[in-house]
Design a protein around this motif. Structure first.
Motif, PDB file in Angstrom:
ATOM      1  N   PRO A 151       0.809  -1.231   0.000  1.00  0.00           N
ATOM      2  CA  PRO A 151       0.000   0.000   0.000  1.00  0.00           C
ATOM      3  C   PRO A 151       0.836   1.272   0.000  1.00  0.00           C
ATOM      4  N   ALA A 152       2.023   1.255   0.616  1.00  0.00           N
ATOM      5  CA  ALA A 152       2.877   2.439   0.600  1.00  0.00           C
ATOM      6  C   ALA A 152       3.299   2.783  -0.822  1.00  0.00           C
ATOM      7  N   LEU A 153       3.634   1.770  -1.605  1.00  0.00           N
ATOM      8  CA  LEU A 153       4.065   2.011  -2.992  1.00  0.00           C
ATOM      9  C   LEU A 153       2.884   2.359  -3.888  1.00  0.00           C
ATOM     10  N   ALA A 154       1.712   1.775  -3.612  1.00  0.00           N
ATOM     11  CA  ALA A 154       0.521   2.154  -4.384  1.00  0.00           C
ATOM     12  C   ALA A 154       0.194   3.628  -4.156  1.00  0.00           C
ATOM     13  N   PHE A 155       0.309   4.067  -2.920  1.00  0.00           N
ATOM     14  CA  PHE A 155       0.102   5.491  -2.633  1.00  0.00           C
ATOM     15  C   PHE A 155       1.126   6.350  -3.361  1.00  0.00           C
ATOM     16  N   ALA A 156       2.386   5.897  -3.408  1.00  0.00           N
ATOM     17  CA  ALA A 156       3.426   6.665  -4.092  1.00  0.00           C
ATOM     18  C   ALA A 156       3.084   6.856  -5.570  1.00  0.00           C
ATOM     19  N   VAL A 157       2.534   5.819  -6.200  1.00  0.00           N
ATOM     20  CA  VAL A 157       2.160   5.917  -7.615  1.00  0.00           C
ATOM     21  C   VAL A 157       1.051   6.950  -7.804  1.00  0.00           C
ATOM     22  N   LEU A 158       0.000   6.861  -6.996  1.00  0.00           N
ATOM     23  CA  LEU A 158      -1.118   7.790  -7.139  1.00  0.00           C
ATOM     24  C   LEU A 158      -0.689   9.218  -6.801  1.00  0.00           C
ATOM     25  N   LYS A 159       0.198   9.354  -5.832  1.00  0.00           N
ATOM     26  CA  LYS A 159       0.728  10.680  -5.498  1.00  0.00           C
ATOM     27  C   LYS A 159       1.484  11.266  -6.679  1.00  0.00           C
ATOM     28  N   ASN A 160       2.297  10.448  -7.355  1.00  0.00           N
ATOM     29  CA  ASN A 160       3.042  10.925  -8.523  1.00  0.00           C
ATOM     30  C   ASN A 160       2.112  11.367  -9.639  1.00  0.00           C
ATOM     31  N   LEU A 161       1.017  10.626  -9.840  1.00  0.00           N
ATOM     32  CA  LEU A 161       0.052  10.996 -10.883  1.00  0.00           C
ATOM     33  C   LEU A 161      -0.571  12.352 -10.588  1.00  0.00           C
ATOM     34  N   VAL A 162      -1.090  12.506  -9.388  1.00  0.00           N
ATOM     35  CA  VAL A 162      -1.781  13.736  -9.025  1.00  0.00           C
ATOM     36  C   VAL A 162      -0.813  14.925  -9.062  1.00  0.00           C
ATOM     37  N   THR A 163       0.406  14.709  -8.591  1.00  0.00           N
ATOM     38  CA  THR A 163       1.403  15.782  -8.588  1.00  0.00           C
ATOM     39  C   THR A 163       1.793  16.184 -10.002  1.00  0.00           C
ATOM     40  N   ALA A 164       1.944  15.214 -10.889  1.00  0.00           N
ATOM     41  CA  ALA A 164       2.358  15.505 -12.260  1.00  0.00           C
ATOM     42  C   ALA A 164       1.338  16.354 -12.994  1.00  0.00           C
ATOM     43  N   LEU A 165       0.093  16.353 -12.515  1.00  0.00           N
ATOM     44  CA  LEU A 165      -0.943  17.190 -13.110  1.00  0.00           C
ATOM     45  C   LEU A 165      -1.102  18.505 -12.346  1.00  0.00           C
ATOM     46  N   SER A 303      12.266  19.196  -5.072  1.00  0.00           N
ATOM     47  CA  SER A 303      12.813  18.405  -6.184  1.00  0.00           C
ATOM     48  C   SER A 303      11.698  17.752  -6.992  1.00  0.00           C
ATOM     49  N   TYR A 304      10.636  17.289  -6.317  1.00  0.00           N
ATOM     50  CA  TYR A 304       9.491  16.730  -7.049  1.00  0.00           C
ATOM     51  C   TYR A 304       8.827  17.808  -7.890  1.00  0.00           C
ATOM     52  N   GLY A 305       8.724  19.006  -7.312  1.00  0.00           N
ATOM     53  CA  GLY A 305       8.184  20.117  -8.086  1.00  0.00           C
ATOM     54  C   GLY A 305       9.049  20.439  -9.287  1.00  0.00           C
ATOM     55  N   ALA A 306      10.380  20.345  -9.116  1.00  0.00           N
ATOM     56  CA  ALA A 306      11.283  20.586 -10.241  1.00  0.00           C
ATOM     57  C   ALA A 306      11.079  19.559 -11.337  1.00  0.00           C
ATOM     58  N   THR A 307      10.893  18.298 -10.957  1.00  0.00           N
ATOM     59  CA  THR A 307      10.646  17.255 -11.955  1.00  0.00           C
ATOM     60  C   THR A 307       9.405  17.568 -12.771  1.00  0.00           C
ATOM     61  N   VAL A 308       8.331  17.947 -12.083  1.00  0.00           N
ATOM     62  CA  VAL A 308       7.061  18.223 -12.774  1.00  0.00           C
ATOM     63  C   VAL A 308       7.182  19.462 -13.655  1.00  0.00           C
ATOM     64  N   GLN A 309       7.728  20.555 -13.109  1.00  0.00           N
ATOM     65  CA  GLN A 309       7.823  21.793 -13.871  1.00  0.00           C
ATOM     66  C   GLN A 309       8.745  21.649 -15.082  1.00  0.00           C
ATOM     67  N   VAL A 310       9.898  21.027 -14.865  1.00  0.00           N
ATOM     68  CA  VAL A 310      10.826  20.817 -15.986  1.00  0.00           C
ATOM     69  C   VAL A 310      10.198  19.888 -17.021  1.00  0.00           C
ATOM     70  N   GLY A 311       9.539  18.826 -16.552  1.00  0.00           N
ATOM     71  CA  GLY A 311       8.906  17.894 -17.482  1.00  0.00           C
ATOM     72  C   GLY A 311       7.803  18.535 -18.296  1.00  0.00           C
ATOM     73  N   GLN A 312       6.967  19.338 -17.647  1.00  0.00           N
ATOM     74  CA  GLN A 312       5.881  20.001 -18.375  1.00  0.00           C
ATOM     75  C   GLN A 312       6.424  20.993 -19.398  1.00  0.00           C
TER      76      GLN A 312
END
Length: 457
Positions: A151-165, A303-312
């Protein structure tokens, strides 16, 4: 001032201001979310201290193994974030559902594999030279928390999805709730309140497992209820004709997990070496490293914000915006970490007082040791933030293989050997081990930042 159709300023100065504002809007909730997640570990460590120095030392070893498995696995599934961010920036919305479904499948596989070393943690710790009593006590914690890995890793996946948007606020609220739930669960299961069994250290492990499950369910319900995500059909079987993304996920994710592994491995090896110096250095290390981890959580969120902003921006083919997004994140993280360094340097005893009674004469050796370690931590805070943010920005460019190799050089070629030499060769003990950490992080920060500058020039 002229702007393009997406509202992005054309002049470089305005590009920077725009990037700073976007970085702050995205990174602030992510930093709060990461602080909530790290606060869970911090509170766990603090409550372990309530059970005594021996329990704190055993919990320190267990925490090292748990977070090594979780952070490496989370690093691998974090490949979803740049892929979704680029697809979002390029308006390729049809890819997002299949990307997320396949990453959830990868998370389940990694969770099953990661369960093995946690369940057999006692013989693993014995093989690493830890005492029998400490390994046995740590094992009660490891076996309890092992069931929360999937469940910890499943949450990590969903968190990454929501953050990337670019929707970080729900992630923050869910993680804050998880921290509260974990803290209450710790007390109930540690001390046997409300008719529950008194489980001690194992109770902290079970509380973490229950909170991981609650995080996954809460984030899953959010995704199910939001109209923006309903078209992705994330929780339905993969439909034909959508293609496999496993190649992209593994090509990006495995080096990310590898980079996390070599960095975390440096810290884990340092903790294990601390254990060979005695209970006092190990307990001091646990308190100091958990304190540093709370501050590090903020720059990890940046750093997660940097990944999303740079990626977008990369997905939208906006070269100036791509460069500005990375440098804005580095600037924001640098200012924060300099403030943290000042706190560590000037107020170490106040920090130690969160863990132990600093007025108790019996605690004075570990209090003094921890204060000296926090002084070393104050020195390397700035470079620690720089290296993780630079790696996040490179991840937004889907550049993960070379940073992984840089990490091997910095952490295992410089950090750990120099720490061992200073600690045992020159007789500096735990303080030498920590100065080795500082050297390794400095090398990583310099090379990763230079690489981002070269790739976005």
């Amino acid at each position: 001032m002229p702007k393009d159709r997406q509202g992005i300023p054309e002049e470089l100065g305005s590009e920077w201001l725009s990037a700073l504002r976007a970085c702050w809007r995205l990174s602030a909730p992510l930093a709060a979310a990461e602080m909530a997640q790290t606060a869970t570990t911090f509170i766990d460590a603090m409550m372990m201290g309530w059970l005594g120095e021996e329990t704190l030392a055993a919990g320190a070893l267990g925490t090292v193994l748990v977070h090594f498995v979780i952070t490496v696995s989370s690093g691998i599934v974090s490949a979803l974030s740049p892929l979704v961010a680029m697809a979002y920036g390029a308006r390729k919305l049809n890819q997002m559902g299949s990307l997320t479904r396949q990453t959830l499948g990868l998370a389940i596989l990694l969770g099953i594999l990661g369960w093995i070393p946690l369940w057999y943690g006692e013989p693993l710790l014995l093989a690493l030279g830890q005492s029998g009593s400490t390994a046995a006590l740590a094992s009660t914690y490891l076996r309890a928390i092992s069931w929360g890995l999937v469940p910890a890793l499943a949450f990590a996946v969903l968190k990454n999805l929501v953050t990337a948007l670019s929707r970080p606020r729900p992630v923050m609220l869910v993680m804050l709730g998880g921290t509260l739930l974990n803290s209450v669960g710790n007390a109930v299961l540690m001390f046997g309140w409300f008719g529950f069994p008194e489980l001690g250290l194992a109770g902290i492990g079970w509380s973490s497992t229950f909170s991981f499950g609650a995080l996954a369910v809460a984030m899953g319900l959010y995704v199910l209820r939001q109209p923006q995500f309903q078209g992705f059909q994330i929780f339905w079987p993969v439909q034909g004709g959508q293609g496999s993304h496993w190649g992209d996920l593994l090509r990006i994710g495995l080096p990310v997990g590898g980079l996390v592994a070599v960095e975390f491995g440096m810290f884990a090896a340092t903790a294990l070496l601390m254990g060979t110096l005695g209970t006092t250095p190990l307990a001091a290390h646990q308190m100091a490293i958990q304190t540093a981890a709370v501050a590090f959580a903020v720059v990890r969120g940046i750093s997660y914000g940097a990944t999303v902003q740079v990626g977008q921006q990369r997905g939208a083919a906006n070269r100036p915006g791509t460069r500005a997004a990375g440098w804005a994140a580095l600037a924001l993280g640098s200012v924060f970490m300099l403030g943290v360094a000042a706190g560590f340097w000037f107020f170490p005893e106040g920090i130690v007082a969160l863990f132990l009674d600093i007025r108790d004469a019996a605690n004075q050796p570990v209090v003094e040791y921890t204060c000296r370690l926090l002084g070393v931590a104050a020195v390397f805070q700035w470079v620690d933030g720089g290296q993780v943010i630079a790696a996040g920005a490179l991840r937004g460019l889907k550049d993960t293989r070379i940073p992984f190799l840089i990490g091997i050089l910095a952490y295992w070629g410089v950090g750990l050997p120099s720490g061992y030499w200073l600690g045992f060769g020159l007789g500096m003990g735990g303080f030498g081990l920590w100065w080795g950490l500082a050297l390794g992080l400095t090398v990583a920060a310099v090379i990763l930042t230079v690489r981002f500058a070269q790739l976005t020039r």
